[in-house]
Design an enzyme around this catalytic site. Structure first.
Site, short mmCIF file in Angstrom:
data_model
loop_
_atom_site.label_atom_id
_atom_site.label_comp_id
_atom_site.label_asym_id
_atom_site.label_seq_id
_atom_site.Cartn_x
_atom_site.Cartn_y
_atom_site.Cartn_z
N TYR A 1 -2.63 2.64 5.97
CA TYR A 1 -3.47 1.96 4.99
C TYR A 1 -2.56 1.51 3.86
O TYR A 1 -1.73 2.28 3.37
CB TYR A 1 -4.54 2.93 4.47
CG TYR A 1 -5.41 2.39 3.36
CD1 TYR A 1 -6.43 1.48 3.63
CD2 TYR A 1 -5.24 2.80 2.04
CE1 TYR A 1 -7.25 0.99 2.61
CE2 TYR A 1 -6.05 2.33 1.03
CZ TYR A 1 -7.06 1.43 1.32
OH TYR A 1 -7.86 0.96 0.31
N ASP B 1 5.95 0.99 2.42
CA ASP B 1 4.89 1.31 1.48
C ASP B 1 5.09 2.77 1.08
O ASP B 1 4.69 3.69 1.80
CB ASP B 1 3.52 1.09 2.16
CG ASP B 1 2.36 1.49 1.26
OD1 ASP B 1 2.60 2.17 0.25
OD2 ASP B 1 1.22 1.14 1.60
N LYS C 1 0.93 5.34 -7.52
CA LYS C 1 0.59 6.77 -7.65
C LYS C 1 1.52 7.53 -8.61
O LYS C 1 1.40 7.38 -9.81
CB LYS C 1 0.53 7.42 -6.28
CG LYS C 1 -0.55 6.72 -5.40
CD LYS C 1 -1.19 7.63 -4.41
CE LYS C 1 -2.02 6.88 -3.39
NZ LYS C 1 -3.45 7.01 -3.56
N1 HOZ Z 1 -5.58 5.31 -2.08
C1 HOZ Z 1 -6.24 6.48 -1.58
C2 HOZ Z 1 -5.91 6.68 -0.18
N2 HOZ Z 1 -4.80 7.44 0.06
C3 HOZ Z 1 -7.71 6.35 -1.66
C4 HOZ Z 1 -8.20 6.30 -3.03
C5 HOZ Z 1 -9.62 5.96 -3.04
O1 HOZ Z 1 -10.06 5.36 -2.04
O2 HOZ Z 1 -10.31 6.26 -4.02
#
Ligand code: HOZ
Length: 425
Positions: free
Chosen positions: A142, A237, A265
């Site tokens: 993802y 990524d 992050k």
């Molecule tokens: N980016 C996150 C997945 N690893 C998900 C964060 C979300 O969907 O709130």
């Protein structure tokens, strides 16, 4: 009605699903989601005052622990000087130089506001640089909710079993070639067929969004070789792995130099921040230096910059990676032991301070095997943990995270609570 439930029903009146991001609705695990009041260290409290030991860590950014005093102080001091300028500030230059010094493959970096934006911009840059159209991605990875990369996505897309193409024109989806993770043969075949038209290969060097899945030894090397051979760009990524697995990310651990790296992050230490960076000749194609356009009113936001600088400074000073690895190993082994005692089939994939518990007896090495996990069992496990005061991601297809604020005592407490939860299953 509980306060959580009351607020959630109000939330649903004004926000789709009552949330700002789908997995927060707890739909795949059942029950009302908790609404958070505050967080400190490795603990988080909901609006009813219930305390949880937090292994969600805001989906990864919170590596220092919540409300780390140095980060909070830096953000507060900056807030008094203005929240956004829409012009360059000195903190951007400081953070850009720190990133370039720490991440082996980055010479220059562009700041954006999220991981999605970073990957979206990196793909545009790869297409602009190579003049090609195809993008290769891997099943279960993802990369944010960018149109081109939603196909066969992990994270919420996998959690809800969404095809990933609603709202994405077929013409667009056709430009994405989706391959199985950890399968160098499929990759070589795809390059033999489309190599001259492939702009880039985008990959999570350690997958975190189908649950944690580690790359097999020859897989990343094969990608590096194929992209070099066909003059395509390799995009890592590292939104999850950057500054989490080591100061130089997964690329430092595995000794691979991608052409472009996407970050987010941990980089923002809890503030909204993303970035993409790479070799100078590639990054010089970005506007205003080059023809590939990308911009943002809040890009380089001073609050995010100072949070990022402070977070990296603490990581550089404390070098917590061995500590985090050891603590995470103890937690994962403890959970495995408890599940084994109860005869519950499981696999735990772990690297550094991230791991996932899969309820399967198969080795989990790609999206197919990740999907063999019993998600009903996961949902029961999640709810039992929540009720005992342990917060983990509300989805099978995500990673658990530890922070520097977790202590051995917190892990012992967590294991006690997890034992009670497993006993109640
Ligand atoms: N980016 C996150 C997945 N690893 C998900 C964060 C979300 O969907 O709130």
């Amino acid at each position: 009605m509980s306060k959580n439930a009351e607020l959630f029903s109000l939330a649903k009146r004004f926000m789709p699903g009552g949330v700002s991001s789908p997995v927060r609705a707890f739909k795949s695990v059942g029950g009302d989601p908790i609404i958070v009041e505050r967080a400190e260290g490795c603990k988080i409290w909901d609006v009813e005052g219930k305390e949880y030991i937090d292994f969600l860590c805001s989906w990864g950014p919170i590596i220092l622990g919540h409300a780390h005093p140095e980060v909070v102080q830096a953000v507060c001091e900056q807030a008094h000087k203005g929240l956004s300028y829409g012009l360059t500030n000195p903190h951007e230059i400081t953070l850009a130089s720190m990133v370039a010094n720490l991440v082996p493959s980055i010479d220059k970096v562009r700041f954006v506001s999220s991981g999605t934006e970073a990957v979206m911009s990196a793909v545009r840059l790869a297409r602009g640089y190579t003049g090609r159209k195809y993008v290769v991605k891997f099943e279960g990875c993802y990369h944010g909710h960018y149109d081109s990369l939603l196909v066969s996505g992990g994270s919420g897309v996998a959690t809800f079993g969404i095809p990933g193409t609603a709202g994405v024109p077929e013409e667009m989806a056709k430009l994405t070639l989706v391959l199985p993770y950890n399968n160098p043969h499929a990759l070589i075949e795809a390059f033999e067929k489309y190599g001259e038209d492939i702009a880039c290969v985008v990959i999570e060097p350690v997958a975190g969004n189908m649950g944690v899945v580690l790359p097999e030894e020859d897989f990343l090397k094969a990608i590096e070789e194929q992209t070099k051979k066909y003059a395509s760009l390799l995009i890592f990524d590292e939104v999850i792995t950057g500054f989490r697995l080591s100061l130089g990310g997964a690329q430092e651990l595995f000794g691979i130099r991608p052409d472009i790296t996407c970050l987010g992050k941990v980089l923002g230490g809890g503030m909204p921040l993303g970035a993409y960076g790479g070799k100078e000749d590639i990054m010089n194609k970005v506007s205003p230096e080059g023809p590939v356009y990308q911009a943002g009113t809040l890009s380089g936001n001073p609050l995010s910059m100072v949070a990022g600088i402070k977070t990296l400074e603490v990581l550089i000073r404390e070098k917590p990676y061995k500590y985090l690895e050891e603590l995470t190993r103890r937690l994962a082994e403890g959970i495995s032991e408890l599940l084994r005692e109860k005869g519950i089939p499981h696999r735990i994939n772990r690297i550094g301070s991230m791991f996932t518990v899969f309820f399967t007896d198969q080795e989990v090495k790609d999206f197919q095997s990740a999907k063999s996990s019993d998600t009903q069992m996961f949902a029961r496990f999640f709810r039992a943990l929540l009720s005992e005061g342990v917060l983990i991601p509300p989805s099978q297809f995500e990673a658990w995270f530890l922070s520097m604020a977790h202590t051995q005592k917190d892990i012992d407490d967590a294991l006690e609570r997890i034992k009670k939860a497993i006993d109640s299953l």
